[in-house]
Design a protein around this motif. Structure first.
Motif, PDB file in Angstrom:
ATOM      1  N   LEU A 148      20.786   3.302-165.544  1.00  0.00           N
ATOM      2  CA  LEU A 148      20.837   2.847-164.168  1.00  0.00           C
ATOM      3  C   LEU A 148      19.538   2.055-163.972  1.00  0.00           C
ATOM      4  CD1 LEU A 148      21.704   6.224-162.510  1.00  0.00           C
ATOM      5  CD2 LEU A 148      23.134   4.158-162.589  1.00  0.00           C
ATOM      6  N   LEU A 149      18.525   2.190-164.692  1.00  0.00           N
ATOM      7  CA  LEU A 149      17.516   1.611-164.260  1.00  0.00           C
ATOM      8  C   LEU A 149      17.302   0.157-164.844  1.00  0.00           C
ATOM      9  CD1 LEU A 149      14.560   4.607-164.529  1.00  0.00           C
ATOM     10  CD2 LEU A 149      15.521   3.243-162.716  1.00  0.00           C
ATOM     11  N   PHE A 150      18.068   0.077-165.952  1.00  0.00           N
ATOM     12  CA  PHE A 150      18.108  -1.164-167.026  1.00  0.00           C
ATOM     13  C   PHE A 150      19.501  -1.431-167.083  1.00  0.00           C
ATOM     14  CE2 PHE A 150      15.352  -2.303-170.836  1.00  0.00           C
ATOM     15  CZ  PHE A 150      15.832  -3.705-170.843  1.00  0.00           C
ATOM     16  N   LYS A 151      20.172  -2.128-165.985  1.00  0.00           N
ATOM     17  CA  LYS A 151      21.627  -2.354-165.958  1.00  0.00           C
ATOM     18  C   LYS A 151      22.071  -2.899-167.044  1.00  0.00           C
ATOM     19  CE  LYS A 151      21.394  -1.830-160.992  1.00  0.00           C
ATOM     20  NZ  LYS A 151      21.487  -0.341-160.851  1.00  0.00           N
ATOM     21  N   ASP A 152      21.512  -4.015-167.586  1.00  0.00           N
ATOM     22  CA  ASP A 152      22.291  -4.534-168.703  1.00  0.00           C
ATOM     23  C   ASP A 152      21.715  -4.005-170.010  1.00  0.00           C
ATOM     24  OD1 ASP A 152      19.675  -5.390-168.326  1.00  0.00           O
ATOM     25  OD2 ASP A 152      20.197  -7.736-168.458  1.00  0.00           O
ATOM     26  N   LEU A 153      21.681  -2.971-170.118  1.00  0.00           N
ATOM     27  CA  LEU A 153      20.928  -2.250-171.594  1.00  0.00           C
ATOM     28  C   LEU A 153      22.174  -2.398-172.610  1.00  0.00           C
ATOM     29  CD1 LEU A 153      18.745  -0.439-172.877  1.00  0.00           C
ATOM     30  CD2 LEU A 153      20.002   1.382-172.081  1.00  0.00           C
ATOM     31  N   SER A 154      23.077  -2.236-172.290  1.00  0.00           N
ATOM     32  CA  SER A 154      24.273  -2.284-173.658  1.00  0.00           C
ATOM     33  C   SER A 154      24.180  -3.663-174.069  1.00  0.00           C
ATOM     34  CB  SER A 154      25.428  -1.902-173.186  1.00  0.00           C
ATOM     35  OG  SER A 154      26.409  -1.823-174.077  1.00  0.00           O
ATOM     36  N   LYS A 155      24.457  -4.624-172.992  1.00  0.00           N
ATOM     37  CA  LYS A 155      24.412  -6.106-173.465  1.00  0.00           C
ATOM     38  C   LYS A 155      22.960  -6.412-174.406  1.00  0.00           C
ATOM     39  CE  LYS A 155      27.216  -7.632-170.039  1.00  0.00           C
ATOM     40  NZ  LYS A 155      27.447  -8.406-168.700  1.00  0.00           N
ATOM     41  N   ARG A 156      21.938  -6.133-173.788  1.00  0.00           N
ATOM     42  CA  ARG A 156      20.647  -6.386-174.532  1.00  0.00           C
ATOM     43  C   ARG A 156      20.460  -5.720-176.026  1.00  0.00           C
ATOM     44  NH1 ARG A 156      15.991  -7.905-171.380  1.00  0.00           N
ATOM     45  NH2 ARG A 156      16.778  -8.616-169.232  1.00  0.00           N
ATOM     46  N   LEU A 157      21.174  -4.578-176.137  1.00  0.00           N
ATOM     47  CA  LEU A 157      21.296  -3.717-177.426  1.00  0.00           C
ATOM     48  C   LEU A 157      22.181  -4.588-178.405  1.00  0.00           C
ATOM     49  CD1 LEU A 157      20.817   0.107-176.371  1.00  0.00           C
ATOM     50  CD2 LEU A 157      19.146  -1.434-177.494  1.00  0.00           C
ATOM     51  N   GLU A 158      23.303  -5.133-177.644  1.00  0.00           N
ATOM     52  CA  GLU A 158      24.409  -5.640-178.633  1.00  0.00           C
ATOM     53  C   GLU A 158      23.656  -6.976-178.952  1.00  0.00           C
ATOM     54  OE1 GLU A 158      27.691  -5.998-175.777  1.00  0.00           O
ATOM     55  OE2 GLU A 158      28.666  -4.045-176.828  1.00  0.00           O
ATOM     56  N   ALA A 159      22.853  -7.664-178.221  1.00  0.00           N
ATOM     57  CA  ALA A 159      22.357  -8.819-178.641  1.00  0.00           C
ATOM     58  C   ALA A 159      20.914  -8.525-179.478  1.00  0.00           C
ATOM     59  CB  ALA A 159      21.822  -9.645-177.406  1.00  0.00           C
ATOM     60  N   GLY A 160      20.886  -7.360-179.700  1.00  0.00           N
ATOM     61  CA  GLY A 160      19.574  -7.217-180.779  1.00  0.00           C
ATOM     62  C   GLY A 160      18.259  -7.296-180.171  1.00  0.00           C
ATOM     63  N   GLU A 161      18.203  -7.353-178.853  1.00  0.00           N
ATOM     64  CA  GLU A 161      16.878  -7.308-178.414  1.00  0.00           C
ATOM     65  C   GLU A 161      15.945  -6.103-178.555  1.00  0.00           C
ATOM     66  OE1 GLU A 161      16.837  -8.479-174.136  1.00  0.00           O
ATOM     67  OE2 GLU A 161      18.338  -9.996-174.448  1.00  0.00           O
ATOM     68  N   LEU A 162      14.687  -6.191-179.372  1.00  0.00           N
ATOM     69  CA  LEU A 162      14.010  -5.158-179.803  1.00  0.00           C
ATOM     70  C   LEU A 162      13.218  -4.515-178.482  1.00  0.00           C
ATOM     71  CD1 LEU A 162      12.572  -6.384-183.018  1.00  0.00           C
ATOM     72  CD2 LEU A 162      14.014  -4.528-182.681  1.00  0.00           C
ATOM     73  N   PRO A 163      13.021  -5.030-177.552  1.00  0.00           N
ATOM     74  CA  PRO A 163      12.096  -4.255-176.413  1.00  0.00           C
ATOM     75  C   PRO A 163      13.248  -3.155-175.850  1.00  0.00           C
ATOM     76  CG  PRO A 163      11.597  -6.521-176.264  1.00  0.00           C
ATOM     77  CD  PRO A 163      12.777  -6.432-177.279  1.00  0.00           C
ATOM     78  N   ALA A 164      14.462  -3.731-175.592  1.00  0.00           N
ATOM     79  CA  ALA A 164      15.316  -2.716-175.037  1.00  0.00           C
ATOM     80  C   ALA A 164      15.555  -1.351-175.894  1.00  0.00           C
ATOM     81  CB  ALA A 164      16.745  -3.311-174.734  1.00  0.00           C
ATOM     82  N   GLY A 165      15.811  -1.628-177.024  1.00  0.00           N
ATOM     83  CA  GLY A 165      15.775  -0.492-178.168  1.00  0.00           C
ATOM     84  C   GLY A 165      14.722   0.214-178.370  1.00  0.00           C
ATOM     85  N   ILE A 166      13.306  -0.381-178.260  1.00  0.00           N
ATOM     86  CA  ILE A 166      12.419   0.359-178.346  1.00  0.00           C
ATOM     87  C   ILE A 166      12.193   1.301-177.069  1.00  0.00           C
ATOM     88  CG2 ILE A 166       9.913   0.306-178.384  1.00  0.00           C
ATOM     89  CD1 ILE A 166      10.336  -2.347-180.343  1.00  0.00           C
ATOM     90  N   TRP A 167      12.445   0.635-176.009  1.00  0.00           N
ATOM     91  CA  TRP A 167      12.072   1.268-174.443  1.00  0.00           C
ATOM     92  C   TRP A 167      13.080   2.412-174.544  1.00  0.00           C
ATOM     93  CZ3 TRP A 167      14.655   1.791-169.721  1.00  0.00           C
ATOM     94  CH2 TRP A 167      13.619   2.144-168.595  1.00  0.00           C
ATOM     95  N   LEU A 168      14.339   2.364-175.083  1.00  0.00           N
ATOM     96  CA  LEU A 168      15.566   3.616-175.091  1.00  0.00           C
ATOM     97  C   LEU A 168      14.950   4.459-175.637  1.00  0.00           C
ATOM     98  CD1 LEU A 168      17.917   4.905-173.853  1.00  0.00           C
ATOM     99  CD2 LEU A 168      19.083   3.294-175.465  1.00  0.00           C
ATOM    100  N   ALA A 169      14.470   4.369-177.025  1.00  0.00           N
ATOM    101  CA  ALA A 169      14.205   5.151-177.904  1.00  0.00           C
ATOM    102  C   ALA A 169      12.863   6.082-177.674  1.00  0.00           C
ATOM    103  CB  ALA A 169      13.923   4.732-179.322  1.00  0.00           C
ATOM    104  N   GLY A 170      11.715   5.241-177.073  1.00  0.00           N
ATOM    105  CA  GLY A 170      10.707   5.822-176.373  1.00  0.00           C
ATOM    106  C   GLY A 170      10.884   6.772-175.382  1.00  0.00           C
TER     107      GLY A 170
END
Length: 134
Positions: free
Chosen positions: A97-119
């Motif tokens: 909800l806070l990061f609305k395009d999260l799935s698209k960013r992860l699919e694109a391989g954007e590390l900040p999105a993956g690291i933030w979600l993991a953290g």
């Protein structure tokens, strides 16, 4: 004498098997909820997706381990594992909800999105685990 050491083995097997089942259920539901195919993306070398999924699994495993440690029976463990599963899935939904395009960013391989979600997933799991000790 060895029988004394192995007297807890059936309980170990029961709790371990329950944990593996809950972990499999969590991964299945989580990967269904994300809207993208984590396994395919990871096979293609998507590091962001691997980090996000790993963080979510660790985030769920922390309270799952606490549930095993603090439960008084297998049923008690199953109930707290269910609570842990729901909380961890809720953490993902809040992040989404806070990061609305999260799935698209992860699919694109954007590390900040993956690291933030993991953290956030690990932090949520740690707080859930700590809450079980009171």
């Amino acid at each position: 004498m060895i029988a004394d050491y192995l007297s807890g083995f059936p309980a170990f097997l029961a709790h371990f098997a329950l944990a593996i089942c809950f972990l499999a259920i969590f991964v299945w539901i989580y990967t269904w909820m994300t809207g993208h195919d984590e396994m395919a993306l990871m096979r293609e070398g998507n590091v962001a997706c691997a980090i996000a999924l790993t963080g979510s699994v660790v985030g769920f495993s922390l309270p799952l381990a606490s549930s095993i440690e603090h439960s008084v029976s297998i049923l008690d463990n199953a109930l707290w594992a269910t609570v842990s599963l729901l909380v961890q899935l809720g953490v993902y939904l809040i992040v989404k909800l806070l990061f609305k395009d999260l799935s698209k960013r992860l699919e694109a391989g954007e590390l900040p999105a993956g690291i933030w979600l993991a953290g956030i997933s690990i932090a949520g799991g740690q707080l859930t685990a700590a809450s079980m000790t009171t």
